[in-house]
Scaffold this motif. Structure first.
Motif, PDB file in Angstrom:
ATOM      1  N   SER A   1      34.530  -8.760 -14.297  1.00  0.00           N
ATOM      2  CA  SER A   1      35.877  -8.305 -14.369  1.00  0.00           C
ATOM      3  C   SER A   1      35.752  -7.164 -13.196  1.00  0.00           C
ATOM      4  O   SER A   1      36.583  -7.051 -12.773  1.00  0.00           O
TER       5      SER A   1
ATOM      6  N   ALA B   1      38.829  -4.990 -14.864  1.00  0.00           N
ATOM      7  CA  ALA B   1      38.179  -4.304 -15.718  1.00  0.00           C
ATOM      8  C   ALA B   1      39.269  -3.362 -16.327  1.00  0.00           C
ATOM      9  O   ALA B   1      39.851  -2.670 -15.745  1.00  0.00           O
TER      10      ALA B   1
ATOM     11  N   PHE C   1      34.562  -1.248 -20.096  1.00  0.00           N
ATOM     12  CA  PHE C   1      34.059  -2.362 -19.259  1.00  0.00           C
ATOM     13  C   PHE C   1      32.600  -2.110 -19.175  1.00  0.00           C
ATOM     14  O   PHE C   1      32.172  -0.982 -19.557  1.00  0.00           O
TER      15      PHE C   1
ATOM     16  N   LYS D   1      44.085  -8.362 -21.950  1.00  0.00           N
ATOM     17  CA  LYS D   1      42.876  -7.744 -22.260  1.00  0.00           C
ATOM     18  C   LYS D   1      43.185  -6.405 -23.316  1.00  0.00           C
ATOM     19  O   LYS D   1      42.239  -6.289 -24.274  1.00  0.00           O
TER      20      LYS D   1
ATOM     21  N   ASN E   1      42.073  -6.181 -27.288  1.00  0.00           N
ATOM     22  CA  ASN E   1      41.094  -4.857 -27.728  1.00  0.00           C
ATOM     23  C   ASN E   1      41.990  -4.226 -28.929  1.00  0.00           C
ATOM     24  O   ASN E   1      41.140  -3.580 -29.498  1.00  0.00           O
TER      25      ASN E   1
ATOM     26  N   SER F   1      36.501 -11.548 -21.647  1.00  0.00           N
ATOM     27  CA  SER F   1      37.449 -11.520 -20.531  1.00  0.00           C
ATOM     28  C   SER F   1      37.986 -12.596 -19.499  1.00  0.00           C
ATOM     29  O   SER F   1      38.831 -12.838 -19.057  1.00  0.00           O
TER      30      SER F   1
ATOM     31  N   GLU G   1      41.115 -14.208 -18.459  1.00  0.00           N
ATOM     32  CA  GLU G   1      41.624 -14.362 -17.165  1.00  0.00           C
ATOM     33  C   GLU G   1      42.149 -15.878 -16.848  1.00  0.00           C
ATOM     34  O   GLU G   1      43.246 -16.078 -16.083  1.00  0.00           O
TER      35      GLU G   1
END
Length: 412
Positions: A95, A101, A106, A214, A218, A228, A232
């Motif tokens: 990412s 990210a 990250f 994302k 989280n 991740s 995507e």
């Protein structure tokens, strides 16, 4: 109302307290580079932002990228010089390398491409790399290890700065030892990264959509376990097949994709199996979370929400009247307090020629000047009906007199 209730009104009434949401989250955030990210926005706020605002709020900042690259270039170069086995090159992946990210959480994937790579020697490669890590001047802490990767934290204990996944692979065109394809997955990630970066350049909503999804994951990370990379690929599939033109609509379609029980997509990396996704035993939690989000944020995600608040920019209203009603309610983050908002709107409407015709003449001195707030501040210029709120007058004029186009002159 861009001309009458637009930028000038924004500066006129933005006198409320600063938004402290997310302060506690920032204070409890981990060390190092993540502390350099802004406070996390709420999901409700972020799905209504313009694409560039989403990127500004959630993507890594230039400062984070610069500092990480500087540190990790030094680290990777040190490892390359210190290990006993030859390394052809190294590159960023994941990412961080694809610019998707999250700024508050990250790690950085660093891929070492070994010359004359032999998967049977992975333990020796890792031992050699760790010996180099132990002499790195900034300090390195070992976190975990898989058959293909070392998980490290750069920075001395108490001064940790960034997390790195160190992957070791080879060039599959030089597979002299009949290594299994899986050991070349890291090498194949470079082509996958380039493909996703090209897709990002061709679809401006892809990057902010990935960041929103994302962020959504989280917010319930304990229950929702998905990579991740998988997120995507799901976003790419949705963007490719959808005609939606807003982050909100695309995010709704992603949630509906999960709510329908989908859990796998094709993996474009030829060295890492045919698909990537969620384990079967985790699908129930993901589906329930997606359904709960759709229900909780229905008023934000329902189709047709195209109108924005003229002050805070929130886009979740079906009509201009609904946007002004939100403002007059006092719940607008940029204009808190109902009495304050109504007073400011009244003062602004009465001071502009374009809108004076909507004032209640019984409360003015005859030339449209402000005489002071009353119970019914506005009146319909067509039938004379009186209203306490400007939003009620707007809805009445549209519903009863078909004057929706009249408000286009006011910015809607």
């Amino acid at each position: 109302l861009d001309q009458v209730l637009g930028r000038s009104l924004y500066h006129l009434i933005c006198s409320g307290p600063s938004n402290m949401a997310g302060q506690k989250e920032w204070e409890e955030r981990r060390f190092g580079v993540w502390k350099r990210a802004p406070q996390q926005p709420s999901l409700e706020d972020v799905i209504m932002m313009a694409p560039q605002q989403v990127v500004k709020k959630l993507a890594c900042t230039r400062d984070q990228v610069s500092r990480c690259r500087s540190l990790i270039n030094g680290f990777a170069g040190w490892v390359q010089r210190e290990v006993d086995f030859p390394i052809d090159t190294y590159f960023y992946s994941g990412s961080f390398g694809r610019h998707v990210a999250l700024n508050y959480e990250f790690d950085v994937d660093v891929v070492l491409v070994a010359d004359n790579f032999d998967s049977d020697d992975m333990d020796d490669y890792f031992d050699d790399c760790w010996s180099a890590c132990e002499t790195f001047r900034r300090g390195v802490t070992w976190r975990d290890q898989t058959p293909h990767c070392m998980k490290l934290t750069l920075g001395a204990v108490g001064a940790e700065f960034a997390e790195v996944d160190l992957l070791i692979t080879g060039d599959p065109s030089e597979n002299w030892y009949d290594n299994p394809d899986r050991y070349y997955s890291a090498f194949g990630s470079k082509d996958v990264d380039e493909m996703l970066v090209r897709f990002q350049a061709e679809h401006e909503l892809f990057r902010p959509l990935v960041l929103v999804c994302k962020h959504w994951r989280n917010l319930n990370r304990e229950a929702v376990m998905m990579s991740s990379f998988f997120i995507e690929l799901v976003c790419k599939e949705v963007v490719s097949s959808s005609g939606a033109g807003t982050i909100r609509d695309l995010f709704r379609e992603v949630l509906q994709w999960f709510a329908a029980g989908n859990r796998r997509v094709r993996n474009p990396n030829p060295y890492n199996g045919g698909s990537v996704g969620i384990r079967h035993d985790q699908m129930y939690d993901v589906r329930e979370y997606a359904n709960a989000t759709l229900q909780k944020l229905h008023r934000y995600l329902r189709p047709g929400n195209r109108v924005s608040c003229p002050v805070c920019g929130l886009t979740r209203f079906l009509s201009a009247g609904g946007a002004v009603q939100h403002l007059e309610s006092g719940k607008c983050s940029a204009c808190p307090g109902a009495e304050n908002a109504r007073s400011q709107i009244y003062g602004f409407v009465s001071s502009h020629e374009e809108s004076r015709g909507y004032l209640n003449r019984m409360l003015t001195d005859g030339d449209g000047g402000q005489h002071g707030p009353g119970n019914h501040l506005y009146s319909c210029p067509h039938c004379g009906k009186q209203f306490k709120q400007f939003s009620s007058l707007m809805n009445h004029t549209t519903d009863k007199h078909g004057q929706a186009t009249r408000f286009a002159a006011l910015g809607y």
